[in-house]
Design a protein around this motif. Structure first.
Motif, mmCIF file in Angstrom:
data_model
loop_
_atom_site.group_PDB
_atom_site.id
_atom_site.type_symbol
_atom_site.label_atom_id
_atom_site.label_comp_id
_atom_site.label_asym_id
_atom_site.label_seq_id
_atom_site.Cartn_x
_atom_site.Cartn_y
_atom_site.Cartn_z
ATOM 1 N N HIS A 124 0.851 -1.198 0.000
ATOM 2 C CA HIS A 124 0.000 0.000 0.000
ATOM 3 C C HIS A 124 0.883 1.244 0.000
ATOM 4 O O HIS A 124 1.228 1.803 1.031
ATOM 5 N N ARG A 161 0.242 4.184 -1.799
ATOM 6 C CA ARG A 161 -0.471 5.463 -1.958
ATOM 7 C C ARG A 161 -1.958 5.243 -1.683
ATOM 8 O O ARG A 161 -2.522 4.210 -2.038
ATOM 9 N N SER A 162 -2.587 6.228 -1.082
ATOM 10 C CA SER A 162 -4.025 6.133 -0.824
ATOM 11 C C SER A 162 -4.810 6.214 -2.134
ATOM 12 O O SER A 162 -4.338 6.757 -3.126
ATOM 13 N N THR A 163 -5.994 5.624 -2.121
ATOM 14 C CA THR A 163 -6.911 5.656 -3.261
ATOM 15 C C THR A 163 -8.318 5.888 -2.731
ATOM 16 O O THR A 163 -8.538 5.859 -1.511
ATOM 17 N N ASN A 200 -9.140 2.808 -0.856
ATOM 18 C CA ASN A 200 -8.386 2.649 0.391
ATOM 19 C C ASN A 200 -7.753 3.998 0.743
ATOM 20 O O ASN A 200 -6.628 4.288 0.343
ATOM 21 N N PRO A 201 -8.482 4.844 1.493
ATOM 22 C CA PRO A 201 -8.016 6.205 1.754
ATOM 23 C C PRO A 201 -6.906 6.333 2.799
ATOM 24 O O PRO A 201 -6.386 7.423 3.000
ATOM 25 N N SER A 202 -6.505 5.232 3.444
ATOM 26 C CA SER A 202 -5.421 5.355 4.425
ATOM 27 C C SER A 202 -4.110 5.699 3.710
ATOM 28 O O SER A 202 -3.865 5.261 2.590
ATOM 29 N N LYS A 203 -3.285 6.485 4.385
ATOM 30 C CA LYS A 203 -2.031 6.942 3.797
ATOM 31 C C LYS A 203 -1.113 5.766 3.502
ATOM 32 O O LYS A 203 -0.963 4.860 4.311
ATOM 33 N N GLU A 216 3.330 7.926 0.124
ATOM 34 C CA GLU A 216 2.303 8.930 -0.159
ATOM 35 C C GLU A 216 2.861 10.233 -0.750
ATOM 36 O O GLU A 216 2.325 10.744 -1.722
#
Length: 102
Positions: free
Chosen positions: A16, A18-20, A23-26, A30
């Motif tokens: 993970h 980058r956030s999307t 999935n808005p978590s950093k 990022e």
């Protein structure tokens, strides 16, 4: 497909980066991935994958060994950097990507 960049997550187990919207978590990269940033997603198709043995989507030491019904722990099969690279090539083949931009 000549604009793909393969981002290896290094010592982080999670891909993970980058956030999307989904999935808005950093993400762990990022500040560097996105429009106008170092890995400009308006220019590049950025791919980040999990490490083999990661607890984020790959079978790993905390996964249940089907032969014992208990976590693999220290009995998890040994794998090499070459195994990781082989998995990356398999993914690129599956995505029909013959060359990476960087």
């Amino acid at each position: 497909k000549d604009n793909a960049v393969l981002l290896h997550c290094g010592m982080s187990a999670s891909s993970h980066a980058r956030s999307t919207e989904e999935n808005p978590s950093k993400g762990w990269w990022e500040p560097f991935i996105g429009p106008g940033l170092a890995l400009d997603t308006d220019l590049f198709y950025v791919i980040c994958i999990n490490n083999l043995g990661s607890c984020y989507g790959s079978t790993g030491p905390s996964s249940i060994n089907p032969d014992t019904g208990r976590p693999y722990g220290s009995t998890f099969p040994t794998f090499t950097v070459q195994d990781q690279v082989r998995c990356q090539f398999e993914l690129l083949n599956h995505l029909d990507i013959d060359v990476l931009h960087a």
